[in-house]
Design a protein around this motif. Sequence first.
Motif, PDB file in Angstrom:
ATOM      1  N   PHE A   4       0.824  -1.221   0.000  1.00  0.00           N
ATOM      2  CA  PHE A   4       0.000   0.000   0.000  1.00  0.00           C
ATOM      3  C   PHE A   4       0.854   1.265   0.000  1.00  0.00           C
ATOM      4  O   PHE A   4       0.477   2.282  -0.573  1.00  0.00           O
ATOM      5  CB  PHE A   4      -0.946   0.005   1.199  1.00  0.00           C
ATOM      6  N   TYR A  19     -15.565   3.907  -6.807  1.00  0.00           N
ATOM      7  CA  TYR A  19     -16.270   3.686  -5.529  1.00  0.00           C
ATOM      8  C   TYR A  19     -17.780   3.658  -5.789  1.00  0.00           C
ATOM      9  O   TYR A  19     -18.316   4.547  -6.448  1.00  0.00           O
ATOM     10  CB  TYR A  19     -15.943   4.807  -4.537  1.00  0.00           C
ATOM     11  N   GLY A  44      -8.023   2.893   8.674  1.00  0.00           N
ATOM     12  CA  GLY A  44      -7.569   2.214   7.467  1.00  0.00           C
ATOM     13  C   GLY A  44      -7.888   3.123   6.297  1.00  0.00           C
ATOM     14  O   GLY A  44      -8.384   2.719   5.248  1.00  0.00           O
ATOM     15  N   ALA A  45      -7.589   4.419   6.521  1.00  0.00           N
ATOM     16  CA  ALA A  45      -8.097   5.491   5.653  1.00  0.00           C
ATOM     17  C   ALA A  45      -7.478   5.500   4.271  1.00  0.00           C
ATOM     18  O   ALA A  45      -8.069   6.031   3.330  1.00  0.00           O
ATOM     19  CB  ALA A  45      -7.833   6.839   6.326  1.00  0.00           C
ATOM     20  N   GLY A  46      -6.264   4.943   4.128  1.00  0.00           N
ATOM     21  CA  GLY A  46      -5.577   5.044   2.846  1.00  0.00           C
ATOM     22  C   GLY A  46      -5.355   6.508   2.496  1.00  0.00           C
ATOM     23  O   GLY A  46      -4.755   7.268   3.258  1.00  0.00           O
ATOM     24  N   ILE A  49     -10.196   8.622   1.290  1.00  0.00           N
ATOM     25  CA  ILE A  49     -11.314   8.730   0.346  1.00  0.00           C
ATOM     26  C   ILE A  49     -12.669   8.805   1.061  1.00  0.00           C
ATOM     27  O   ILE A  49     -13.548   9.567   0.669  1.00  0.00           O
ATOM     28  CB  ILE A  49     -11.247   7.556  -0.660  1.00  0.00           C
ATOM     29  N   MET A  50     -12.830   8.023   2.139  1.00  0.00           N
ATOM     30  CA  MET A  50     -14.106   8.051   2.878  1.00  0.00           C
ATOM     31  C   MET A  50     -14.316   9.436   3.487  1.00  0.00           C
ATOM     32  O   MET A  50     -15.429   9.960   3.488  1.00  0.00           O
ATOM     33  CB  MET A  50     -14.117   6.986   3.984  1.00  0.00           C
ATOM     34  N   ASP A  67      -3.716   5.322   9.235  1.00  0.00           N
ATOM     35  CA  ASP A  67      -3.306   4.238   8.339  1.00  0.00           C
ATOM     36  C   ASP A  67      -1.820   3.974   8.608  1.00  0.00           C
ATOM     37  O   ASP A  67      -1.069   4.919   8.882  1.00  0.00           O
ATOM     38  CB  ASP A  67      -3.497   4.648   6.862  1.00  0.00           C
ATOM     39  N   PRO A  68      -1.380   2.697   8.528  1.00  0.00           N
ATOM     40  CA  PRO A  68       0.054   2.440   8.716  1.00  0.00           C
ATOM     41  C   PRO A  68       0.900   2.868   7.511  1.00  0.00           C
ATOM     42  O   PRO A  68       2.118   2.995   7.632  1.00  0.00           O
ATOM     43  CB  PRO A  68       0.135   0.924   8.923  1.00  0.00           C
ATOM     44  N   ALA A  85      -0.506   4.970  11.981  1.00  0.00           N
ATOM     45  CA  ALA A  85      -0.725   4.055  13.117  1.00  0.00           C
ATOM     46  C   ALA A  85      -1.573   2.875  12.650  1.00  0.00           C
ATOM     47  O   ALA A  85      -2.061   2.856  11.514  1.00  0.00           O
ATOM     48  CB  ALA A  85      -1.449   4.799  14.246  1.00  0.00           C
ATOM     49  N   ALA A  87      -4.881   0.193  13.442  1.00  0.00           N
ATOM     50  CA  ALA A  87      -6.205   0.179  14.088  1.00  0.00           C
ATOM     51  C   ALA A  87      -6.145  -0.519  15.444  1.00  0.00           C
ATOM     52  O   ALA A  87      -6.953  -0.242  16.327  1.00  0.00           O
ATOM     53  CB  ALA A  87      -7.205  -0.542  13.177  1.00  0.00           C
ATOM     54  N   GLU A  88      -5.177  -1.418  15.599  1.00  0.00           N
ATOM     55  CA  GLU A  88      -5.086  -2.201  16.837  1.00  0.00           C
ATOM     56  C   GLU A  88      -4.509  -1.398  17.999  1.00  0.00           C
ATOM     57  O   GLU A  88      -4.588  -1.828  19.151  1.00  0.00           O
ATOM     58  CB  GLU A  88      -4.198  -3.443  16.613  1.00  0.00           C
ATOM     59  N   HIS A 108      -8.271  -5.959   6.233  1.00  0.00           N
ATOM     60  CA  HIS A 108      -6.802  -5.884   6.251  1.00  0.00           C
ATOM     61  C   HIS A 108      -6.244  -5.856   7.678  1.00  0.00           C
ATOM     62  O   HIS A 108      -5.041  -6.019   7.861  1.00  0.00           O
ATOM     63  CB  HIS A 108      -6.311  -4.632   5.520  1.00  0.00           C
ATOM     64  N   GLN A 110      -4.978  -6.921  11.133  1.00  0.00           N
ATOM     65  CA  GLN A 110      -4.449  -8.217  11.590  1.00  0.00           C
ATOM     66  C   GLN A 110      -5.308  -8.797  12.703  1.00  0.00           C
ATOM     67  O   GLN A 110      -5.550  -9.996  12.743  1.00  0.00           O
ATOM     68  CB  GLN A 110      -3.007  -8.048  12.124  1.00  0.00           C
TER      69      GLN A 110
HETATM   70  C1  SAM Z   1      -7.918  -1.268   0.351  1.00  0.00           C
HETATM   71  S1  SAM Z   1      -7.189   0.057   1.286  1.00  0.00           S
HETATM   72  C2  SAM Z   1      -8.645   1.050   1.615  1.00  0.00           C
HETATM   73  C3  SAM Z   1      -8.273   2.485   1.840  1.00  0.00           C
HETATM   74  C4  SAM Z   1      -9.470   3.451   1.947  1.00  0.00           C
HETATM   75  N1  SAM Z   1     -10.226   3.263   3.152  1.00  0.00           N
HETATM   76  C5  SAM Z   1     -10.360   3.334   0.740  1.00  0.00           C
HETATM   77  O1  SAM Z   1     -11.548   3.056   0.902  1.00  0.00           O
HETATM   78  O2  SAM Z   1      -9.856   3.555  -0.370  1.00  0.00           O
HETATM   79  C6  SAM Z   1      -6.881  -0.703   2.850  1.00  0.00           C
HETATM   80  C7  SAM Z   1      -6.060   0.160   3.801  1.00  0.00           C
HETATM   81  O3  SAM Z   1      -5.965  -0.482   5.071  1.00  0.00           O
HETATM   82  C8  SAM Z   1      -4.706  -0.164   5.609  1.00  0.00           C
HETATM   83  N2  SAM Z   1      -4.367  -1.094   6.707  1.00  0.00           N
HETATM   84  C9  SAM Z   1      -3.784  -2.313   6.627  1.00  0.00           C
HETATM   85  N3  SAM Z   1      -3.612  -2.829   7.854  1.00  0.00           N
HETATM   86  C10 SAM Z   1      -4.094  -1.914   8.739  1.00  0.00           C
HETATM   87  C11 SAM Z   1      -4.212  -1.874  10.151  1.00  0.00           C
HETATM   88  N4  SAM Z   1      -3.804  -2.891  10.920  1.00  0.00           N
HETATM   89  N5  SAM Z   1      -4.741  -0.771  10.715  1.00  0.00           N
HETATM   90  C12 SAM Z   1      -5.185   0.268   9.939  1.00  0.00           C
HETATM   91  N6  SAM Z   1      -5.120   0.267   8.600  1.00  0.00           N
HETATM   92  C13 SAM Z   1      -4.587  -0.811   8.001  1.00  0.00           C
HETATM   93  C14 SAM Z   1      -3.776  -0.249   4.410  1.00  0.00           C
HETATM   94  O4  SAM Z   1      -2.530   0.399   4.625  1.00  0.00           O
HETATM   95  C15 SAM Z   1      -4.620   0.387   3.328  1.00  0.00           C
HETATM   96  O5  SAM Z   1      -4.365   1.771   3.190  1.00  0.00           O
END
Ligand code: SAM
Length: 192
Positions: A4, A19, A44-46, A49-50, A67-68, A85, A87-88, A108, A110
Amino acid sequence: MIPFNHLGWIFKYIGPAIYPRKIRGSLCRFLIPLSRSASVLDLGAGTGIMSEFAYACRPDLQFTAVDPAEGMLKYSAEYIQTHTAYAELLPFDTFSFEAILIGEALHHFQDVDQSIQEMVRVLQNGGSVFIYDFDSSTFIGKILCRIERLFGEPGNFYPPEVLKKKLESHGFTVHISHFGYRYIIVAQLRSI
Ligand SMILES: C[S@@+](CC[C@H](N)C(=O)[O-])C[C@H]1O[C@@H](n2cnc3c(N)ncnc32)[C@H](O)[C@@H]1O
């Protein structure tokens, strides 16, 4: 693992076009009851986009993205505060947010249970969560799950009814909307 950190530009410039509209509509409806200037966490914002979709219908809200992958976060809009960071283990005080958004990201994480515990900790009483993800009990959902696991991802996809039970056990009241192989869960933390 899916890299990512190097895919930010794809999510930024292609993501919004693909989307689903129904998800955006449901997101706007979810935001209606939030207080003026409420704090909203995009998990997990990437590229955020949300938050961008949410901003289009509620520009008064305060958006924070976690997001990491810095390579994703760096494409987020200037009105979004970003934190690198997981989510955990969220870098926020208890009761920091009125709502949490999770788009195509929960599968995604863990450790989904630990992530839900953190969500409960940082949410205010009566706070709500909007989750959009893929249903692993459908044909396409199963294929997506297999592909992601081939890439070494955790592939923590759920049939929405299973995730509903999980969220209920953490104190949420849950409503599911099905959209083919996709689903939306709106969950509200029961006030104590
Ligand atoms: C498919 S992308 C979705 C991004 C965005 N929310 C979207 O809708 O486009 C998944 C995202 O989850 C993040 N991710 C993976 N493991 C994560 C974790 N443990 N905690 C938070 N985010 C995580 C990834 O880095 C990635 O940016």
